[in-house]
Scaffold this active site. Structure first.
Site, PDB file in Angstrom:
ATOM      1  N   ASP A   1      44.140  40.229  44.929  1.00  0.00           N
ATOM      2  CA  ASP A   1      44.453  40.184  46.363  1.00  0.00           C
ATOM      3  C   ASP A   1      44.681  41.598  46.906  1.00  0.00           C
ATOM      4  O   ASP A   1      44.221  41.941  47.999  1.00  0.00           O
ATOM      5  CB  ASP A   1      45.688  39.324  46.630  1.00  0.00           C
ATOM      6  CG  ASP A   1      45.422  37.833  46.513  1.00  0.00           C
ATOM      7  OD1 ASP A   1      44.246  37.416  46.500  1.00  0.00           O
ATOM      8  OD2 ASP A   1      46.416  37.072  46.424  1.00  0.00           O
ATOM      9  N   GLU A   2      45.395  42.421  46.142  1.00  0.00           N
ATOM     10  CA  GLU A   2      45.619  43.813  46.544  1.00  0.00           C
ATOM     11  C   GLU A   2      44.298  44.557  46.639  1.00  0.00           C
ATOM     12  O   GLU A   2      44.068  45.325  47.578  1.00  0.00           O
ATOM     13  CB  GLU A   2      46.529  44.524  45.547  1.00  0.00           C
ATOM     14  CG  GLU A   2      47.962  44.088  45.602  1.00  0.00           C
ATOM     15  CD  GLU A   2      48.805  44.734  44.515  1.00  0.00           C
ATOM     16  OE1 GLU A   2      48.365  45.722  43.892  1.00  0.00           O
ATOM     17  OE2 GLU A   2      49.919  44.246  44.274  1.00  0.00           O
ATOM     18  N   LEU A   3      43.423  44.345  45.669  1.00  0.00           N
ATOM     19  CA  LEU A   3      42.115  45.007  45.668  1.00  0.00           C
ATOM     20  C   LEU A   3      41.319  44.642  46.912  1.00  0.00           C
ATOM     21  O   LEU A   3      40.727  45.517  47.559  1.00  0.00           O
ATOM     22  CB  LEU A   3      41.331  44.635  44.405  1.00  0.00           C
ATOM     23  CG  LEU A   3      39.902  45.178  44.332  1.00  0.00           C
ATOM     24  CD1 LEU A   3      39.900  46.704  44.305  1.00  0.00           C
ATOM     25  CD2 LEU A   3      39.191  44.615  43.111  1.00  0.00           C
TER      26      LEU A   3
END
Length: 138
Positions: free
Chosen positions: A63-65
């Site tokens: 999700d961060e990526l």
């Protein structure tokens, strides 16, 4: 990240240590990416990603990526520096080996197809970026 009068004295490592501590303290299993973490990603001037064999097993990391790649314009608006730690760049870009296994596991767990496609797309995009390869034993 909280600002203080001593920010100019802080080393980059201290920022990473603070951010990692704060993230672990605030993270709850099953929660979506939100709040201070999203704000930090949006405000950052560059992103350094440490990609390893375990990276794609974490929905948080994925999700961060996705958010990092969105905010960076897939590396065209602001720098994204991937560090390929004991993993081949092509494994990330084409989701091979452990990355393929992890994506299949997410699919079996019933992850939303939209989210799964976003993760695969972000991995493909970051895998196209030249980065540092690190295979040294530490």
């Amino acid at each position: 990240m909280a600002a203080s009068s001593s920010d100019h004295d802080a080393t980059p490592l201290s920022y990473f240590e603070y951010f990692e501590y704060d993230r672990q303290r605030e993270a709850r299993i099953g929660e979506e990416l939100e709040g201070a973490l999203v704000e930090a990603i949006e405000r950052s001037r560059m992103s350094i990603l440490i990609l390893c064999e375990e990276y794609p097993t974490s929905k948080w990391c994925l999700d961060e990526l996705v958010k990092i790649m969105e905010c960076s314009g897939n590396g065209t608006k602001r720098p994204v520096l991937p560090v390929y730690f004991r993993v081949a760049k092509s494994d990330v870009q084409f989701q091979k080996n452990k990355y393929e296994t992890a994506m299949a596991a997410h699919q079996v767990k019933g992850r939303n197809n939209h989210k799964l496609e976003a993760w695969k797309s972000a991995l493909s995009q970051v895998g196209k970026i030249y980065g540092q390869r690190c295979d040294h034993k530490t």
